[in-house]
Motif scaffolding. Structure first.
Motif, mmCIF file in Angstrom:
data_model
loop_
_atom_site.group_PDB
_atom_site.id
_atom_site.type_symbol
_atom_site.label_atom_id
_atom_site.label_comp_id
_atom_site.label_asym_id
_atom_site.label_seq_id
_atom_site.Cartn_x
_atom_site.Cartn_y
_atom_site.Cartn_z
ATOM 1 N N ALA A 136 0.830 -1.206 0.000
ATOM 2 C CA ALA A 136 0.000 0.000 0.000
ATOM 3 C C ALA A 136 0.863 1.254 0.000
ATOM 4 C CB ALA A 136 -0.930 -0.013 1.207
ATOM 5 N N ARG A 137 1.939 1.232 0.767
ATOM 6 C CA ARG A 137 2.841 2.381 0.782
ATOM 7 C C ARG A 137 3.498 2.579 -0.586
ATOM 8 N NH1 ARG A 137 5.553 0.471 6.400
ATOM 9 N NH2 ARG A 137 4.204 1.579 7.875
ATOM 10 N N ALA A 138 3.927 1.467 -1.187
ATOM 11 C CA ALA A 138 4.575 1.557 -2.496
ATOM 12 C C ALA A 138 3.613 2.085 -3.548
ATOM 13 C CB ALA A 138 5.111 0.187 -2.907
ATOM 14 N N ALA A 139 2.351 1.702 -3.452
ATOM 15 C CA ALA A 139 1.363 2.118 -4.444
ATOM 16 C C ALA A 139 0.947 3.569 -4.282
ATOM 17 C CB ALA A 139 0.132 1.216 -4.356
ATOM 18 N N THR A 140 0.924 4.062 -3.036
ATOM 19 C CA THR A 140 0.407 5.410 -2.781
ATOM 20 C C THR A 140 1.486 6.444 -2.497
ATOM 21 O OG1 THR A 140 0.195 4.996 -0.399
ATOM 22 C CG2 THR A 140 -1.707 4.423 -1.799
ATOM 23 N N GLY A 141 2.675 5.987 -2.081
ATOM 24 C CA GLY A 141 3.722 6.911 -1.680
ATOM 25 C C GLY A 141 3.478 7.542 -0.321
ATOM 26 N N ARG A 142 2.559 6.973 0.464
ATOM 27 C CA ARG A 142 2.220 7.523 1.775
ATOM 28 C C ARG A 142 2.698 6.565 2.876
ATOM 29 N NH1 ARG A 142 -4.104 8.245 0.131
ATOM 30 N NH2 ARG A 142 -3.824 9.665 -1.650
ATOM 31 N N PRO A 143 3.016 7.082 4.060
ATOM 32 C CA PRO A 143 3.612 6.222 5.096
ATOM 33 C C PRO A 143 2.641 5.638 6.114
ATOM 34 C CG PRO A 143 3.892 8.507 5.714
ATOM 35 C CD PRO A 143 3.170 8.519 4.384
ATOM 36 N N ALA A 144 1.532 6.297 6.401
ATOM 37 C CA ALA A 144 0.726 5.973 7.566
ATOM 38 C C ALA A 144 -0.332 4.907 7.270
ATOM 39 C CB ALA A 144 0.053 7.227 8.108
ATOM 40 N N ILE A 145 -0.812 4.260 8.342
ATOM 41 C CA ILE A 145 -1.897 3.288 8.220
ATOM 42 C C ILE A 145 -2.971 3.612 9.253
ATOM 43 C CG2 ILE A 145 -0.161 1.551 7.599
ATOM 44 C CD1 ILE A 145 -0.963 0.069 10.235
ATOM 45 N N ALA A 146 -4.197 3.195 8.957
ATOM 46 C CA ALA A 146 -5.270 3.207 9.940
ATOM 47 C C ALA A 146 -5.602 1.761 10.271
ATOM 48 C CB ALA A 146 -6.498 3.929 9.395
ATOM 49 N N LYS A 147 -5.932 1.503 11.515
ATOM 50 C CA LYS A 147 -6.281 0.143 11.942
ATOM 51 C C LYS A 147 -7.287 0.221 13.085
ATOM 52 C CE LYS A 147 -4.186 -2.112 14.919
ATOM 53 N NZ LYS A 147 -3.394 -2.948 15.853
ATOM 54 N N ILE A 148 -7.849 -0.930 13.418
ATOM 55 C CA ILE A 148 -8.879 -0.996 14.444
ATOM 56 C C ILE A 148 -8.248 -1.126 15.824
ATOM 57 C CG2 ILE A 148 -10.920 -2.239 15.234
ATOM 58 C CD1 ILE A 148 -11.148 -0.856 12.459
ATOM 59 N N GLU A 149 -8.726 -0.322 16.763
ATOM 60 C CA GLU A 149 -8.232 -0.389 18.137
ATOM 61 C C GLU A 149 -8.429 -1.792 18.699
ATOM 62 O OE1 GLU A 149 -8.626 2.387 22.082
ATOM 63 O OE2 GLU A 149 -10.502 1.759 21.111
ATOM 64 N N GLY A 150 -7.365 -2.346 19.281
ATOM 65 C CA GLY A 150 -7.426 -3.651 19.924
ATOM 66 C C GLY A 150 -7.224 -4.834 19.004
ATOM 67 N N ALA A 151 -7.248 -4.615 17.693
ATOM 68 C CA ALA A 151 -7.132 -5.730 16.746
ATOM 69 C C ALA A 151 -5.693 -6.223 16.664
ATOM 70 C CB ALA A 151 -7.628 -5.322 15.364
ATOM 71 N N TYR A 152 -5.557 -7.536 16.541
ATOM 72 C CA TYR A 152 -4.237 -8.164 16.453
ATOM 73 C C TYR A 152 -3.929 -8.473 14.994
ATOM 74 C CZ TYR A 152 -0.522 -11.636 16.985
ATOM 75 O OH TYR A 152 0.656 -12.331 16.888
ATOM 76 N N HIS A 153 -2.719 -8.098 14.561
ATOM 77 C CA HIS A 153 -2.300 -8.334 13.179
ATOM 78 C C HIS A 153 -0.866 -8.856 13.098
ATOM 79 C CE1 HIS A 153 -5.883 -6.355 11.541
ATOM 80 N NE2 HIS A 153 -5.681 -5.381 12.407
#
Length: 447
Positions: A136-153
């Motif tokens: 996703a970073r490579a495709a958009t050139g952006r660094p940040a992510i959004a994710k769900i509080e408490g979710a395990y990844h």
């Protein structure tokens, strides 16, 4: 008529497991190689598994509702996997060159899962999430992510942020704090993570919009397991996808655990339309595996078209032939009929557990779908992580419940999803129900 309660197992001596743990603590920090290993006060060491059951080195037999954290959808020692792995192992366990086996498994995944047009194999679910975020970073050139509080990844720095917040650290509902997951986690990591509360559609739209210029992706488990095995609202999933599309942000579905939600996976089941899907666990047939799949557009960053790719991805054991053939055997056996059968067992189990709770007016609730379920020491089923968070007394109640299940010959995961396998049937479902009712009827829990 009174229920026929299961007879408790004869208390087994645990001296062998205790001795092994003492040896392990000398050469392994904390005595274990996974922080998720249950110890009460030390782990039971497994000797072998057969079908729905496992046997520890001290001679006890248990119905296994952990299934290596939901991996073993066919239970232990599934014969088609053993047969093909044994046969292929004779030809070599790993090579630097590709094999036909990786094409076969990739074709199966692309045929089944609507959002997957191409696949890249890695070694673990953590790697799958890591490379999906990098894509996703490579495709958009952006660094940040959004994710769900408490979710395990898994164990990738950015994916870990906010998975272990407590009432003392998680901040205001409208602005969840990006709580670090370990001491010394760089602030530069936490600054590039935006937390969303599950099933809060309006807040998700606001927070995504406010940070859209730096967001590469939204990482979402359609049924967050560690956060409570929560059911998604249609409006919440729609808000995620619509807002992401508006701002050119990629949607990543983490189905490492929840691919077992159905023949086509969790996203298809719940109406989520992601750009990338992370897979693992059941697609490896009990061997190490991970995979990133998605649309050809999203997956294009992995290809070079004659030049260097936007995102190089490699791994010494990625697409190794043993994991590939074991995964193909396991997934081939998971027909639509088998998924439907597991879902019927799961529906029956969850319904009966709720009936038992109502009968005793016990402060418990049940979440889950398909072949997954989780018991909560709360009168109402949680809808997001903060609802599901266990207080000290609630955690103790679940610890007592786990000990009760173990005494009656069942491994019930602590504060995690319990899973059914195709090796289970009506006998195992009744054992689970009777054991739970026995705990409530005889008030063996501190409620």
């Amino acid at each position: 008529m009174p229920i026929r309660t299961p007879a408790p197992q004869q208390a087994s001596l645990t001296e062998i497991s205790k001795g092994l743990f003492e040896r392990a603590c000398i050469v392994i920090p904390d005595g274990v190689n996974r922080a998720t290993v249950d110890r009460d006060p030390f782990p039971d060491y497994v000797g072998w598994g057969r079908g729905a059951y496992l046997y520890d080195v001290d001679g006890s037999k248990y119905l296994d509702l952990n299934n290596n954290f939901t991996t073993l959808i066919h239970g232990h020692t599934f014969e088609p996997v053993i047969e093909v792995a044994r046969r292929v192992l004779k030809d070599g366990s790993c090579f630097s060159n590709p094999t036909l086996h990786e094409i076969n498994l990739a074709e199966l995944l692309c045929e089944r899962i609507p959002a997957v047009e191409q696949v890249r194999f890695v070694n673990t679910g953590t790697e799958a999430v890591m490379f999906a975020i990098k894509a996703a970073r490579a495709a958009t050139g952006r660094p940040a992510i959004a994710k769900i509080e408490g979710a395990y990844h898994g164990a990738y720095d950015w994916a870990e942020v906010g998975q272990a917040g407590t009432p003392d650290t998680w901040g205001a509902p409208e602005a969840p704090i990006t709580v670090p997951n370990y001491a010394g986690q760089p602030r530069s990591v936490t600054d590039d993570v935006i937390l969303l509360r599950f099933n809060d559609a309006a807040a998700a739209r606001r927070r995504i919009a406010a940070n859209h210029q730096r967001l590469a992706c939204i990482l979402i488990d359609p049924v967050p397991s560690r956060a409570g095995l929560l059911a998604p609202d249609d409006s919440f999933l729609a808000a995620i996808v619509e807002t992401a599309r508006q701002y050119g942000i990629l949607v990543i579905a983490d189905e490492v655990l929840n691919l077992r939600q159905g023949y086509q996976g969790a996203s298809a089941r719940f109406g989520l339309n992601p750009d990338l899907i992370c897979m693992g666990k059941i697609i490896g047939g009990g061997f190490p595996i991970g995979a990133v799949g998605g649309t050809k557009t999203a997956m294009a960053v992995f290809g070079g078209s004659g030049g260097p790719p936007l995102l190089p991805q490699a791994g010494t054991f990625s697409a190794n032939p043993i994991s590939m053939v074991a995964g193909l055997a396991s997934m081939t056996a998971m027909t639509i009929e088998q998924f439907d059968r597991l879902e019927r067992l799961g529906d029956h189990l969850r319904a009966r557990l709720r009936q038992v709770i109502a009968k005793y007016e016990a402060p418990f609730s049940v979440t889950g779908s398909a072949s997954l379920f989780r018991l909560h020491p709360k009168p109402y089923a949680p809808r997001e992580y903060r609802d599901a968070y266990l207080s000290k007394s609630e955690a103790e109640t679940m610890r007592l419940l786990g000990r009760h299940f173990k005494k009656h010959g069942i491994i019930l995961p602590f504060a995690a999803a319990a899973s059914l396998s195709t090796a289970m049937g009506d006998t195992e479902i009744e054992l689970i129900i009777q054991t739970f009712e026995h705990a409530l009827a005889y008030e063996e829990l501190t409620l």
